[in-house]
Structures are given as C-alpha cells and as structure tokens.
Scaffold this motif. Sequence first.
Motif, short mmCIF file in Angstrom:
data_model
loop_
_atom_site.label_atom_id
_atom_site.label_comp_id
_atom_site.label_asym_id
_atom_site.label_seq_id
_atom_site.Cartn_x
_atom_site.Cartn_y
_atom_site.Cartn_z
N LEU A 1 12.09 -3.10 -0.71
CA LEU A 1 11.02 -3.76 0.03
C LEU A 1 9.70 -3.56 -0.68
CD1 LEU A 1 10.12 -5.24 2.65
CD2 LEU A 1 9.86 -2.97 3.69
N VAL A 2 8.99 -4.65 -0.87
CA VAL A 2 7.70 -4.61 -1.55
C VAL A 2 6.56 -4.69 -0.54
CG1 VAL A 2 6.18 -5.86 -3.15
CG2 VAL A 2 8.63 -5.64 -3.65
N ALA A 3 6.70 -5.62 0.41
CA ALA A 3 5.64 -5.83 1.39
C ALA A 3 6.24 -6.37 2.67
CB ALA A 3 4.59 -6.80 0.85
N THR A 4 5.64 -5.98 3.78
CA THR A 4 6.00 -6.50 5.10
C THR A 4 4.81 -7.24 5.66
OG1 THR A 4 7.52 -4.67 5.53
CG2 THR A 4 6.68 -5.88 7.45
N ILE A 5 5.08 -8.39 6.26
CA ILE A 5 4.00 -9.12 6.91
C ILE A 5 4.46 -9.49 8.32
CG2 ILE A 5 4.70 -11.29 5.78
CD1 ILE A 5 1.63 -11.99 5.89
N PHE A 6 3.68 -9.04 9.30
CA PHE A 6 4.01 -9.28 10.69
C PHE A 6 3.54 -10.68 11.10
CE2 PHE A 6 5.49 -5.05 11.58
CZ PHE A 6 4.87 -4.29 10.61
N SER A 7 4.02 -11.13 12.25
CA SER A 7 3.74 -12.51 12.66
C SER A 7 2.25 -12.80 12.76
CB SER A 7 4.43 -12.81 13.98
OG SER A 7 3.98 -11.93 14.99
N PHE B 1 4.02 1.52 -4.60
CA PHE B 1 3.96 1.10 -6.01
C PHE B 1 3.26 -0.24 -6.21
CE2 PHE B 1 7.50 -1.71 -5.30
CZ PHE B 1 8.38 -1.02 -4.48
N VAL B 2 2.93 -0.96 -5.13
CA VAL B 2 2.18 -2.22 -5.28
C VAL B 2 0.86 -2.20 -4.49
CG1 VAL B 2 4.29 -3.52 -5.64
CG2 VAL B 2 3.26 -3.43 -3.33
N LYS B 3 0.64 -1.14 -3.74
CA LYS B 3 -0.55 -1.08 -2.89
C LYS B 3 -1.81 -1.22 -3.74
CE LYS B 3 0.22 1.54 0.52
NZ LYS B 3 0.43 2.72 1.41
N GLY B 4 -2.70 -2.09 -3.29
CA GLY B 4 -3.94 -2.33 -4.02
C GLY B 4 -3.84 -3.42 -5.07
N ARG B 5 -2.63 -3.85 -5.38
CA ARG B 5 -2.43 -4.87 -6.41
C ARG B 5 -1.84 -6.15 -5.83
NH1 ARG B 5 1.16 -4.07 -10.37
NH2 ARG B 5 2.50 -2.69 -9.13
N PHE B 6 -0.98 -6.02 -4.83
CA PHE B 6 -0.31 -7.18 -4.24
C PHE B 6 -0.89 -7.44 -2.86
CE2 PHE B 6 4.09 -6.90 -6.52
CZ PHE B 6 3.45 -6.83 -7.75
N THR B 7 -0.92 -8.73 -2.49
CA THR B 7 -1.38 -9.13 -1.17
C THR B 7 -0.42 -10.15 -0.59
OG1 THR B 7 -3.70 -8.77 -1.79
CG2 THR B 7 -3.27 -10.08 0.19
N ALA B 8 0.16 -9.83 0.54
CA ALA B 8 1.06 -10.76 1.23
C ALA B 8 0.29 -11.51 2.30
CB ALA B 8 2.23 -10.00 1.85
N GLN C 1 0.52 -12.68 -3.46
CA GLN C 1 -0.41 -12.69 -4.58
C GLN C 1 -0.26 -11.37 -5.32
OE1 GLN C 1 -2.61 -15.12 -5.70
NE2 GLN C 1 -2.92 -13.71 -7.41
N MET C 2 0.07 -11.47 -6.60
CA MET C 2 0.33 -10.28 -7.41
C MET C 2 -0.70 -10.21 -8.53
SD MET C 2 4.49 -10.39 -7.59
CE MET C 2 4.51 -11.75 -8.73
N ASN C 3 -1.51 -9.19 -8.51
CA ASN C 3 -2.53 -8.98 -9.53
C ASN C 3 -2.25 -7.70 -10.31
OD1 ASN C 3 -3.91 -11.25 -8.50
ND2 ASN C 3 -5.07 -9.99 -7.06
N SER C 4 -2.91 -7.57 -11.43
CA SER C 4 -2.77 -6.36 -12.27
C SER C 4 -1.30 -6.03 -12.50
CB SER C 4 -3.48 -5.17 -11.61
OG SER C 4 -4.85 -5.45 -11.40
N LEU C 5 -0.53 -7.04 -12.87
CA LEU C 5 0.90 -6.87 -13.03
C LEU C 5 1.22 -5.91 -14.17
CD1 LEU C 5 1.96 -10.50 -12.28
CD2 LEU C 5 2.87 -8.48 -11.12
N LYS C 6 2.29 -5.15 -13.97
CA LYS C 6 2.76 -4.16 -14.94
C LYS C 6 4.18 -4.52 -15.37
CE LYS C 6 0.30 -0.55 -12.35
NZ LYS C 6 0.46 0.75 -11.64
#
Length: 115
Positions: free
Chosen positions: A47-53, A62-69, A81-86
């Motif tokens: 699991l990378v990100a959870t988004i509630f209704s 490992f993605v906090k601060g870089r990814f936005t759901a 949205q994935m920024n500062s990809l590694k």
Amino acid sequence: QVQLVESGGGLVQPGGSLRLSCVASTSIFRFATMGWYRQAPGNQRVLVATIFSGGRTNYADFVKGRFTASRDNAKNTLYLQMNSLKPEDTAVYYCNTDPVSDNYWGQGTQVTVSS
C-alpha cells in the motif's frame, strides 16, 4: 463488470514527476476508501496511499512528502501525483479499495525511474 483502469505511468528520470490516474467503470467506489498500491519486481504488492471518500489521505512512510493522492468522485477517478521520484519507486502501480478486493485488480501502470 466493475473495472479499475490505471494509466499515466512511464519512464522518468530521478527527481522527476508523474501523475497517475485510476478510472472506475461505475460509481460504486464513490463512497469507498480507496488505495494506491505498487509492486516492484520480486516484491509483494504494498500500500502506497489511502484516500477516504471525503478526501483525507494517509501515506506510507517511503512516499510521504513526495506523493499526493486525490480523487474526483464526480468523474469516478483517483489520482496519484508523484514528485521527486527515486529509482526505488520503480514498480507497477495499481488502485483498489482499501482493504483490497481481489475482484478489482486491474492491469496496473508501469512506472520506471531511471537515468
């Protein structure tokens, strides 16, 4: 048939950005808690990100601060949205409910981070 279709992946250099989309074939997910997941070669799907209704989100460390759901319930669409990809972000990315349902796995979209 209920389907989730991911798109937006590709090849990007380290430090780059990508925006993934997940379109649902019906509106049944409109009030569901949804998740973005990824599976790297040889690894389990995680699991990378959870988004509630209502739009509230949680992220794996490992993605906090870089990814936005986000989600647009009117369009039955999720975004990542994935920024500062590694390079370690290289994986196939999927959307599904959270917790997952085996009935809803799609084909995913490949993200490759490489110079």
